[in-house]
Design a protein around this motif. Sequence first.
Motif, PDB file in Angstrom:
ATOM      1  N   GLY A  52      34.854  64.360  36.435  1.00 32.25           N
ATOM      2  CA  GLY A  52      34.279  65.648  36.063  1.00 32.25           C
ATOM      3  C   GLY A  52      35.316  66.706  35.764  1.00 32.25           C
ATOM      4  O   GLY A  52      34.979  67.888  35.659  1.00 32.25           O
ATOM      5  N   THR A  53      36.573  66.309  35.592  1.00 28.60           N
ATOM      6  CA  THR A  53      37.638  67.271  35.324  1.00 28.60           C
ATOM      7  C   THR A  53      38.664  66.590  34.409  1.00 28.60           C
ATOM      8  O   THR A  53      38.348  65.650  33.698  1.00 28.60           O
ATOM      9  CB  THR A  53      38.276  67.750  36.647  1.00 28.60           C
ATOM     10  OG1 THR A  53      39.258  68.743  36.381  1.00 28.60           O
ATOM     11  CG2 THR A  53      38.896  66.605  37.419  1.00 28.60           C
ATOM     12  N   THR A  54      39.878  67.093  34.407  1.00 30.01           N
ATOM     13  CA  THR A  54      40.933  66.514  33.572  1.00 30.01           C
ATOM     14  C   THR A  54      42.089  66.058  34.444  1.00 30.01           C
ATOM     15  O   THR A  54      42.216  66.468  35.603  1.00 30.01           O
ATOM     16  CB  THR A  54      41.459  67.543  32.558  1.00 30.01           C
ATOM     17  OG1 THR A  54      41.990  68.671  33.271  1.00 30.01           O
ATOM     18  CG2 THR A  54      40.349  67.999  31.619  1.00 30.01           C
ATOM     19  N   LEU A 113      34.037  54.352  41.252  1.00 28.95           N
ATOM     20  CA  LEU A 113      33.060  53.359  41.690  1.00 28.95           C
ATOM     21  C   LEU A 113      33.028  53.215  43.208  1.00 28.95           C
ATOM     22  O   LEU A 113      32.094  52.643  43.764  1.00 28.95           O
ATOM     23  CB  LEU A 113      33.375  52.003  41.055  1.00 28.95           C
ATOM     24  CG  LEU A 113      32.987  51.857  39.583  1.00 28.95           C
ATOM     25  CD1 LEU A 113      33.578  50.582  38.990  1.00 28.95           C
ATOM     26  CD2 LEU A 113      31.457  51.862  39.432  1.00 28.95           C
ATOM     27  N   CYS A 114      34.026  53.766  43.853  1.00 25.56           N
ATOM     28  CA  CYS A 114      34.069  53.741  45.311  1.00 25.56           C
ATOM     29  C   CYS A 114      33.622  55.064  45.927  1.00 25.56           C
ATOM     30  O   CYS A 114      32.796  55.084  46.830  1.00 25.56           O
ATOM     31  CB  CYS A 114      35.480  53.401  45.772  1.00 25.56           C
ATOM     32  SG  CYS A 114      35.635  53.165  47.557  1.00 25.56           S
ATOM     33  N   LEU A 115      34.147  56.197  45.414  1.00 26.40           N
ATOM     34  CA  LEU A 115      34.047  57.470  46.138  1.00 26.40           C
ATOM     35  C   LEU A 115      33.184  58.538  45.487  1.00 26.40           C
ATOM     36  O   LEU A 115      32.932  59.578  46.105  1.00 26.40           O
ATOM     37  CB  LEU A 115      35.459  58.048  46.334  1.00 26.40           C
ATOM     38  CG  LEU A 115      36.462  57.153  47.052  1.00 26.40           C
ATOM     39  CD1 LEU A 115      37.813  57.836  47.127  1.00 26.40           C
ATOM     40  CD2 LEU A 115      35.970  56.774  48.450  1.00 26.40           C
ATOM     41  N   SER A 116      32.717  58.336  44.281  1.00 26.94           N
ATOM     42  CA  SER A 116      31.982  59.390  43.590  1.00 26.94           C
ATOM     43  C   SER A 116      30.538  59.495  44.083  1.00 26.94           C
ATOM     44  O   SER A 116      29.758  58.544  43.982  1.00 26.94           O
ATOM     45  CB  SER A 116      31.974  59.137  42.080  1.00 26.94           C
ATOM     46  OG  SER A 116      31.132  60.067  41.434  1.00 26.94           O
ATOM     47  N   THR A 117      30.167  60.662  44.583  1.00 30.36           N
ATOM     48  CA  THR A 117      28.777  60.895  44.995  1.00 30.36           C
ATOM     49  C   THR A 117      27.871  61.149  43.799  1.00 30.36           C
ATOM     50  O   THR A 117      26.656  61.207  43.950  1.00 30.36           O
ATOM     51  CB  THR A 117      28.688  62.100  45.941  1.00 30.36           C
ATOM     52  OG1 THR A 117      29.251  63.257  45.298  1.00 30.36           O
ATOM     53  CG2 THR A 117      29.436  61.840  47.242  1.00 30.36           C
ATOM     54  N   TYR A 118      28.454  61.289  42.611  1.00 33.71           N
ATOM     55  CA  TYR A 118      27.667  61.528  41.404  1.00 33.71           C
ATOM     56  C   TYR A 118      27.265  60.225  40.711  1.00 33.71           C
ATOM     57  O   TYR A 118      26.493  60.254  39.760  1.00 33.71           O
ATOM     58  CB  TYR A 118      28.450  62.416  40.434  1.00 33.71           C
ATOM     59  CG  TYR A 118      28.817  63.747  41.047  1.00 33.71           C
ATOM     60  CD1 TYR A 118      27.854  64.720  41.278  1.00 33.71           C
ATOM     61  CD2 TYR A 118      30.128  64.009  41.440  1.00 33.71           C
ATOM     62  CE1 TYR A 118      28.180  65.924  41.871  1.00 33.71           C
ATOM     63  CE2 TYR A 118      30.467  65.212  42.029  1.00 33.71           C
ATOM     64  CZ  TYR A 118      29.483  66.165  42.247  1.00 33.71           C
ATOM     65  OH  TYR A 118      29.819  67.363  42.844  1.00 33.71           O
ATOM     66  N   ARG A 119      27.796  59.108  41.208  1.00 31.98           N
ATOM     67  CA  ARG A 119      27.438  57.807  40.657  1.00 31.98           C
ATOM     68  C   ARG A 119      26.521  57.086  41.642  1.00 31.98           C
ATOM     69  O   ARG A 119      26.934  56.796  42.778  1.00 31.98           O
ATOM     70  CB  ARG A 119      28.683  56.944  40.410  1.00 31.98           C
ATOM     71  CG  ARG A 119      29.614  57.473  39.345  1.00 31.98           C
ATOM     72  CD  ARG A 119      30.668  56.443  39.004  1.00 31.98           C
ATOM     73  NE  ARG A 119      30.048  55.211  38.494  1.00 31.98           N
ATOM     74  CZ  ARG A 119      30.559  54.492  37.499  1.00 31.98           C
ATOM     75  NH1 ARG A 119      31.676  54.862  36.912  1.00 31.98           N
ATOM     76  NH2 ARG A 119      29.945  53.393  37.112  1.00 31.98           N
ATOM     77  N   GLN A 133      25.933  53.984  47.870  1.00 32.54           N
ATOM     78  CA  GLN A 133      25.248  52.861  48.510  1.00 32.54           C
ATOM     79  C   GLN A 133      25.174  53.065  50.015  1.00 32.54           C
ATOM     80  O   GLN A 133      24.134  52.815  50.639  1.00 32.54           O
ATOM     81  CB  GLN A 133      25.971  51.559  48.179  1.00 32.54           C
ATOM     82  CG  GLN A 133      25.892  51.144  46.714  1.00 32.54           C
ATOM     83  CD  GLN A 133      26.702  49.888  46.439  1.00 32.54           C
ATOM     84  OE1 GLN A 133      26.631  48.910  47.194  1.00 32.54           O
ATOM     85  NE2 GLN A 133      27.489  49.907  45.372  1.00 32.54           N
ATOM     86  N   PHE A 134      26.274  53.516  50.601  1.00 30.99           N
ATOM     87  CA  PHE A 134      26.267  53.770  52.041  1.00 30.99           C
ATOM     88  C   PHE A 134      25.290  54.878  52.402  1.00 30.99           C
ATOM     89  O   PHE A 134      24.554  54.767  53.393  1.00 30.99           O
ATOM     90  CB  PHE A 134      27.668  54.145  52.523  1.00 30.99           C
ATOM     91  CG  PHE A 134      27.681  54.651  53.941  1.00 30.99           C
ATOM     92  CD1 PHE A 134      27.512  53.775  55.002  1.00 30.99           C
ATOM     93  CD2 PHE A 134      27.863  55.996  54.210  1.00 30.99           C
ATOM     94  CE1 PHE A 134      27.498  54.241  56.317  1.00 30.99           C
ATOM     95  CE2 PHE A 134      27.864  56.468  55.515  1.00 30.99           C
ATOM     96  CZ  PHE A 134      27.681  55.583  56.568  1.00 30.99           C
TER      97      PHE A 134
END
Length: 330
Positions: free
Chosen positions: A37-39, A65-71, A78-79
């Motif tokens: 979401g940034t550069t 794919l591990c840490l993004s709460t937006y995915r 998943q957690f």
Amino acid sequence: MKWLVLLIVLVAFGRTPTESHPGAETPVVSLEGEAQGTTYHIKYVDERQRNFKKPVDSLLTEIDLCLSTYRPDSEISQFNRSDSHRFLRPYFYPVLKKSEDVYRATNGAFDPTVKPLVDAYELGKKSRDLWLPNVDSLLQYVGFQYISYDAVSVKKLKKNVRLDFNALAQGYTVDVLAVFLESKGIDRYMVEVGGEVRCRGERSPGQWWKVGIESPVRPGGLQTSVRMANRSMATSGNYRNFYRQNGEIFGHIINPKTGFSKPDALLSATVFARDAMTADAYATAFLVMGLQETQRFLSKQPDLDAYLIYKAETGSLQTMATDGIREFIR
């Protein structure tokens, strides 16, 4: 991945893959792109002039794919929807461990289980509906004591607890990219993602990397600049991302103990540490702690330096730099 005060990197990030500078025996390789979401901007000195953009972008995707709460397909998402999770990638555990370290060091001012409150804040900001009446009911799900983990997996000790690493994930991303460069034999670099920065070595002989800190009263304007080498830096502030409701002002950096953020004299905290994840986490914690508590904390932390921008009782803008960084501030 989080709202923050964007650092103004004074090095000119050109669009050419390499560039020469006076006195530099080797041209600087420059990479840039979009992520989280940034550069991001990366500069490094490499005699072989290798272009690492493709593996860098792959690393950024894996971290998301591990840490993004937006995915919704990320590991942390998943957690948050389940009771436990077995780590699939090597990025979840280090961030969780650092979160606990800073949580304990700051007596809970930094807490990654704050997500239920963050979601309520964001929904209230978007809808303009009152969200404060929900705070007490949401606070029961906030507290790192409701998380149990080891190097393999993490589980909830209470239902409806959810994690949010947005306060340190970009700093961690910077560290991952820096370690990648070092694995390729690069020992002179600057890595910046969304304003979080890590530098190693000199940009050119006798010339350090130079980074600016934004003014809290002049958006886009420069408050000061810092010469950096072999350090990391992150800034957080509550002066831009806030909203008013019923005459009250609420900031986006939520206090996990009270459930909301109220204005404090401290407007901006820039933290300097060995790694960017540590700097990122403490910059957020300091905005929760406020000016006086942060000053007391820093006086007992020789491994951390900080540059604080705050509003004096007279209304004037004041700054404070710790001893370890003062000589490098312009």
